[in-house]
Design an enzyme around this catalytic site. Sequence first.
Site, short mmCIF file in Angstrom:
data_model
loop_
_atom_site.label_atom_id
_atom_site.label_comp_id
_atom_site.label_asym_id
_atom_site.label_seq_id
_atom_site.Cartn_x
_atom_site.Cartn_y
_atom_site.Cartn_z
CB ALA A 153 -0.91 -0.01 1.22
CG MET A 154 3.23 1.94 -2.57
SD MET A 154 4.15 1.80 -4.12
CE MET A 154 5.33 3.15 -3.92
CB SER A 155 0.14 6.92 1.49
OG SER A 155 1.40 7.23 2.06
N GLY A 156 2.15 7.71 -1.17
CA GLY A 156 2.87 8.87 -1.67
C GLY A 156 3.71 9.52 -0.60
CG ASP A 212 6.50 6.67 7.31
OD1 ASP A 212 7.71 6.86 7.54
OD2 ASP A 212 5.60 7.32 7.87
CB SER A 213 3.77 3.82 2.01
OG SER A 213 3.70 5.04 1.31
CG MET A 272 -6.05 1.57 -1.05
SD MET A 272 -6.49 1.04 0.61
CE MET A 272 -8.06 0.28 0.30
CB CYS A 306 -9.05 4.25 7.32
SG CYS A 306 -8.35 4.28 5.65
N GLY A 328 3.24 1.15 5.63
CA GLY A 328 4.32 1.89 6.28
C GLY A 328 4.05 2.19 7.74
CB CYS A 342 -6.94 11.74 4.59
SG CYS A 342 -8.33 10.58 4.43
#
Length: 362
Positions: A8-11, A14-15, A34, A102, A126, A193
């Site tokens: 899972a990558m959030s930008g 950490d991820s 996502m 979430c 992350g 968010c």
Amino acid sequence: MGKRVLAAMSGGVDSSVSAALLKQQGYEVIGAMMRFWPDNKKDDCFETCCSPDAAYEARRVADIIGIPFYLLDYREEFQEKIIDPFIAGYQQGETPNPCVNCNTRVKFDSLLKKARMLGCDYVATGHYVINRDGGLYRGDPKKDQTYFLWGTPKEAIPHMLFPVGHLEKPQVRALAEQFGLPTAKKPESQNICFVQGDLKDFLAQHLSARPGPLIDLETGQQIGEHNGAQFYTVGQKKGLGLWKSHLERYVVQVNTTTNEVIVGPREACMWGGLEIREVNLLVEAQDLPERLEVQVRYRTRPVPARVEAMEAGRMVIRLAEPQFAVTPGQSAVLYQGERLLGGGFITRALYNQFQPRALTAS
């Protein structure tokens, strides 16, 4: 190693580092973000961690690492499982924490199902959490995020990876520099968010709120007026409009049924116990220790406690020392030392010792 992981990558950094470490360790890594932001709102309607710009950053990182990247559409699910319950909680006078939902209902439920569809053995994030010996443990004390993972399904734990869980934040940023990742110096997102700007402005757009009385707990008299009970939270001191009063007052209770906000002295916000609902345990109920620790807010220290009663997804907990602002809608998280045992949503606070004008049980 050869096992496939959906990262899972959030930008964020950490991820990004999590995905890079997994690739370095020999996993077959698939990057995924996502998508939560809707079409009918501006690009900046979500915080940096969930925005179109963040998706661009995540894709850049994936290209540098050399992994495939997918943008997964979770707009309807996020609205249904996260935003709508968040608004409903405030409407009922609670103070919900959407990050718990979430992680529980989207990242380690829906995303894990997607990972299985893609033939992945694991989902990686992350989070600063350590997964070992079949349990979840606290990560870096300054960044630990186990508080947000109490709702994780127990059966999902063997399929969860936290590559940066054992690291400290400066170490993660240093690794991002070593990997040449553009997110190395990206600032952290601290806000909800999907709320841009002031939370009260966001809530005002979605809640049915009207002015009502501020009631003093000690006298039972109205001493002011609020502009909507749903906008207040237990323990709140600022924004009560009582600056002319010589008495220091805090929000003790929020009652959206009567549209009253009860205020009182600080000691009236000290509670010796609580009831929680939707209890999720990461150990068998019979294996809960007689003495455990409970954390009633993120960034507060856990305190010794014992379980007084438990049935049908509910639990009553007695605290060894009173805690300030035990708030309905927030999470009470159970620990044994560094190990996460589970938790639940606070339904009501219990065992208040403040006597001048007796509080009800909740």
